[in-house]
Design an enzyme around this catalytic site. Sequence first.
Site, PDB file in Angstrom:
ATOM      1  N   TYR A   1      -1.732 -23.767   9.734  1.00 55.75           N
ATOM      2  CA  TYR A   1      -1.341 -23.475   8.352  1.00 55.75           C
ATOM      3  C   TYR A   1      -2.566 -23.253   7.466  1.00 55.75           C
ATOM      4  O   TYR A   1      -2.661 -22.246   6.759  1.00 55.75           O
ATOM      5  CB  TYR A   1      -0.499 -24.627   7.816  1.00 55.75           C
ATOM      6  CG  TYR A   1       0.047 -24.406   6.418  1.00 55.75           C
ATOM      7  CD1 TYR A   1       0.998 -23.424   6.172  1.00 55.75           C
ATOM      8  CD2 TYR A   1      -0.367 -25.199   5.354  1.00 55.75           C
ATOM      9  CE1 TYR A   1       1.511 -23.222   4.897  1.00 55.75           C
ATOM     10  CE2 TYR A   1       0.144 -25.017   4.078  1.00 55.75           C
ATOM     11  CZ  TYR A   1       1.077 -24.026   3.856  1.00 55.75           C
ATOM     12  OH  TYR A   1       1.583 -23.836   2.591  1.00 55.75           O
TER      13      TYR A   1
ATOM     14  N   LYS B   1       0.836  -1.218   0.000  1.00 53.05           N
ATOM     15  CA  LYS B   1       0.000   0.000   0.000  1.00 53.05           C
ATOM     16  C   LYS B   1       0.867   1.263   0.000  1.00 53.05           C
ATOM     17  O   LYS B   1       0.630   2.198  -0.774  1.00 53.05           O
ATOM     18  CB  LYS B   1      -0.909  -0.016   1.237  1.00 53.05           C
ATOM     19  CG  LYS B   1      -1.715   1.261   1.421  1.00 53.05           C
ATOM     20  CD  LYS B   1      -2.406   1.265   2.783  1.00 53.05           C
ATOM     21  CE  LYS B   1      -2.968   2.654   3.094  1.00 53.05           C
ATOM     22  NZ  LYS B   1      -3.543   2.723   4.460  1.00 53.05           N
TER      23      LYS B   1
ATOM     24  N   GLN C   1     -10.587  -2.124   0.152  1.00 55.03           N
ATOM     25  CA  GLN C   1     -10.575  -0.902   0.961  1.00 55.03           C
ATOM     26  C   GLN C   1      -9.481   0.080   0.560  1.00 55.03           C
ATOM     27  O   GLN C   1      -9.703   1.294   0.555  1.00 55.03           O
ATOM     28  CB  GLN C   1     -10.426  -1.272   2.441  1.00 55.03           C
ATOM     29  CG  GLN C   1     -10.465  -0.058   3.381  1.00 55.03           C
ATOM     30  CD  GLN C   1     -10.472  -0.477   4.832  1.00 55.03           C
ATOM     31  OE1 GLN C   1     -11.086  -1.488   5.194  1.00 55.03           O
ATOM     32  NE2 GLN C   1      -9.788   0.296   5.677  1.00 55.03           N
TER      33      GLN C   1
END
Length: 421
Positions: free
Chosen positions: A232, A192, A249
């Site tokens: 896992y 991001k 988002q």
Amino acid sequence: MVSKGPLLRLLTAINRRRMKLLVGLAFVAYVASVWGNFVNMRSLQENGDQKVESRIEEAVAPLREKIKDLEKSFTQKYPPVKFLSEKDRKRILITGGAGFVGSHLTDKLMMDGHEVTVVDNFFTGRKRNVEHWIGHENFELINHDVVEPLYIEVDQIYHLASPASPPNYMYNPIKTLKTNTIGTLNMLGLAKRVGARLLLASTSEVYGDPEVHPQNEDYWGHVNPIGPRACYDEGKRVAETMCYAYMKQEGVEVRVARIFNTFGPRMHMNDGRVVSNFILQALQGEPLTVYGSGTQTRAFQYVSDLVNGLVALMNSNVSSPVNLGNPEEHTILEFAQLIKKLVGSGSEIQFLSEAQDDPQKRKPDIKKAKLLLGWEPVVPLEEGLNKAIHYFRKELEYQANNQYIPKPKPARMKKGRTRHN
């Protein structure tokens, strides 16, 4: 009567000449003697010099060899690397890049001409998997745990960091969960911040013990959330959830690869997977251990096929999950018999009690990968197995020569808690 004077003078003259001749001969003899001694001394000196030189040569020869070795190390020859212009060359981060799959992915991306940064904490990864790139201007190796934040500039992130074999991810379940949750959050946060695309190496284990066969990407799975494999299985499931939360988002570009059973060189000999177990046991003449009846099915792909699939997915426009595996299905018992034949081993097959939550069937539906990526496995099973067997033979030779080979260690318990949580 003859006078004695002239006779004495004559005798005196003759004696003088004899004396001179004798003196001359003595002088010549002396000179000859001195010259002989001089020649002998020169000869001895030359012989001595030769002996000294030969001894010096004997002492210096090993040093010369060491200097040559050093020169070779400074002028290391790397595998061939393509040249890419600035606009085509990408800065790529591979977490878990010193592991089995990650090191092969590193090789491909380096040879394609990209700048590659490998991040690994060496829990199951090994430095010697990528040491042939150390020193190359396009390569960087960082000893780092993805549970801690990482701040670098990259264009693409291949997030492979996680133990992948049952003994390794069960060794420390909490650490496995942290790697797949906190580690994935850290990598998504990095993606991001720098605007990078992230590919998550997910797993066929998200399907659990499937009730649908073969498994396609729309199947939600059948997983025991509190079983021994849950750390896992559920860790990867929540990692996928995180990826799509960040995509919706925050607008992060994500790719998700659901990887089925993979094998090839650089697997740990003692990682507990089917392929490594059978090959190692067959090479050492030990019984091949089959858990349960051996009717469980698996589909095995060679590592180079997987790597090509990962790169194709990363550079595609497909943001939904994609299965990467070989649809050629075999029972565990068939697989054990095939490895016995290829190794030429006389080992017996030993049946042990079935492991808890062991999937009974596993076969990928790869229609999506074929249609959208133009990808499918191309390496035949026997060809791949022969390469893996050759690698394992070499590993056993290293072990026989007392060279250290890392092995998974049993968990050490203290007051009910495992280490490194």
